[in-house]
Write a protein that holds these residues in place. Sequence first.
Motif, short mmCIF file in Angstrom:
data_model
loop_
_atom_site.label_atom_id
_atom_site.label_comp_id
_atom_site.label_asym_id
_atom_site.label_seq_id
_atom_site.Cartn_x
_atom_site.Cartn_y
_atom_site.Cartn_z
N GLU A 56 0.81 -1.22 0.00
CA GLU A 56 0.00 0.00 0.00
C GLU A 56 0.84 1.27 0.00
OE1 GLU A 56 -1.89 1.46 3.65
OE2 GLU A 56 -1.38 -0.45 4.56
N ASP A 79 -3.16 -8.47 -6.43
CA ASP A 79 -3.12 -8.39 -4.97
C ASP A 79 -3.04 -9.81 -4.43
OD1 ASP A 79 -3.37 -7.62 -2.29
OD2 ASP A 79 -5.53 -7.98 -2.39
N SER A 82 -3.07 -9.50 0.27
CA SER A 82 -2.36 -8.56 1.15
C SER A 82 -3.12 -8.37 2.45
CB SER A 82 -2.21 -7.21 0.44
OG SER A 82 -1.41 -7.32 -0.71
N THR A 86 -3.64 -2.60 0.12
CA THR A 86 -3.24 -2.67 -1.29
C THR A 86 -4.45 -2.79 -2.21
OG1 THR A 86 -1.09 -3.66 -0.79
CG2 THR A 86 -1.96 -4.01 -2.99
N ALA A 87 -5.35 -3.72 -1.92
CA ALA A 87 -6.51 -3.96 -2.78
C ALA A 87 -7.41 -2.73 -2.87
CB ALA A 87 -7.31 -5.16 -2.28
N SER A 88 -7.66 -2.06 -1.75
CA SER A 88 -8.56 -0.90 -1.78
C SER A 88 -7.93 0.27 -2.53
CB SER A 88 -8.94 -0.49 -0.35
OG SER A 88 -7.79 -0.17 0.40
N ALA A 91 -8.32 -0.72 -6.18
CA ALA A 91 -9.74 -0.69 -6.55
C ALA A 91 -10.23 0.73 -6.77
CB ALA A 91 -10.57 -1.39 -5.47
N LEU A 102 -7.70 -4.97 -11.25
CA LEU A 102 -7.30 -5.59 -10.00
C LEU A 102 -7.53 -7.09 -10.09
CD1 LEU A 102 -6.41 -5.53 -7.02
CD2 LEU A 102 -8.82 -5.10 -6.42
N SER A 104 -7.48 -10.20 -7.81
CA SER A 104 -7.46 -10.54 -6.39
C SER A 104 -7.23 -12.03 -6.19
CB SER A 104 -8.79 -10.14 -5.72
OG SER A 104 -8.97 -8.73 -5.78
N ARG A 106 -6.74 -15.18 -3.20
CA ARG A 106 -7.11 -15.53 -1.83
C ARG A 106 -6.39 -16.81 -1.40
NH1 ARG A 106 -8.20 -11.12 -2.09
NH2 ARG A 106 -10.22 -10.05 -1.93
#
Length: 449
Positions: A56, A79, A82, A86-88, A91, A102, A104, A106
């Motif tokens: 981030e 991402d 994380s 980072t993702a937000s 996004a 993005l 993502s 998991r």
Amino acid sequence: MLTFDRLLFLFPFVLLACFLLYWAGARHAYLRRPAHEGGDPGAFDWHFFVPCRDEETVVGSTVTRLRTDFPAAHVWVVDDASNDRTASVVAALAEDDVRVHLVSRRRPDARIGKGAALNAAYAELHDFLPAGADRSRVVVCVVDADGHLAPDALHAVSGPAGFGDPETGGVQVSVRMRNVDEPRPLHGRGRIPNALARLLVRMQDMEFAVSNAGMQLLRGRTGSVGLGGNGQFTRLTALDRIAAAERRPWQRDALLEDYELGLHMILGGYRVTHIADTYVSQEGLPHARRFLTQRTRWAQGNLQCVRYAPRIVGSRHHSGRGVLETLYTFVQPLAHVASLALTVFLVAVLALGHSPLDSALGVWPLVLVLCLLSVLPFALWGPVYRRDFAPESSWFKGLLWGFALWLYAYHVFVVASRGLLRVLRGKNGWAKTRRNAEVVGTGPVATEA
């Protein structure tokens, strides 16, 4: 007669002779490097892959810079599960820009290595492209989360030395440290720690700018250029061919997934080249511990590549010179460990007054020659670096930088030993080194996967 103990004594000189031959070739290739003609970036479709794990602090500026400097390109940020924002951050950028994507990931599929993250972006790009897309015109560029690509990079890699040649599957550009002139890299610390930190960053910049660039230019002559993890350009059809043979472009369990990709590319019949006329910049590490963590991972990854030796020796796409250069690269960590062990042994033998030669008188001239020839190759890079990248500095400072590079180079013995020890202990986890802007608490410097 050459007995075993004499052969053992002469072994470091054999290694030194190999190093000097390699250094001479790299220096000649650097000093005689040609200027490459640029091309038309509009002839290709560009897609940047930015793998991220807890980034981030840097990813927002990296994505913004890529979109500003290369408005026709797409940016795919992966991402990798994380734990931070980072993702937000990505996004929010993607909401206002259809060319920011993005990807993502998991757990349990995430956080298992950079190669797996890049493969996820490759799969998303495959689904994104229309069925009739000309995939030979699609170029993927891997940029680290802290990477800043030079604005002329696409122009440089589009020319006849790059993707203007249809046989080219990959291009690696030079790497620079953009914080090399930062006056206080260690905020809140004293003058001496900051001076040492500045020198450490300077040595990393010098290593990549001249020493590694010369090595890559030499590899260009032997047909064995290595791809790096930052500023790595690849043609999509080359990735497709590797994926068809290996099930995925990037090796998921590799610590040097970038270099291994280049090996697969050459084995598949593609040309890989290095273009020194442009660059990608990244953060140099001012912390010795983080630096050693990073380089230990590289040394261990190099050891993992030894498994490719039989395929390379039998490859019809490798010249004899390319085979020798690649095998030399593979054995470097082992040679460093062997040299360290032999040096300790021989110093102990000489200190006790014993000599494998006929007289101690014949030993010390050889030792002095060994020392001199160990220092000069590094010292001679100093004036070259000053001339090309720091002309405002004095000639004397350039010479001092060269001697500092010699001392800096001794880290290879430490990281090679640590890397080999990790291999022997079966530890193959991927370590992510913290960025300079991250706040350091009481936790570890790097997180093991």
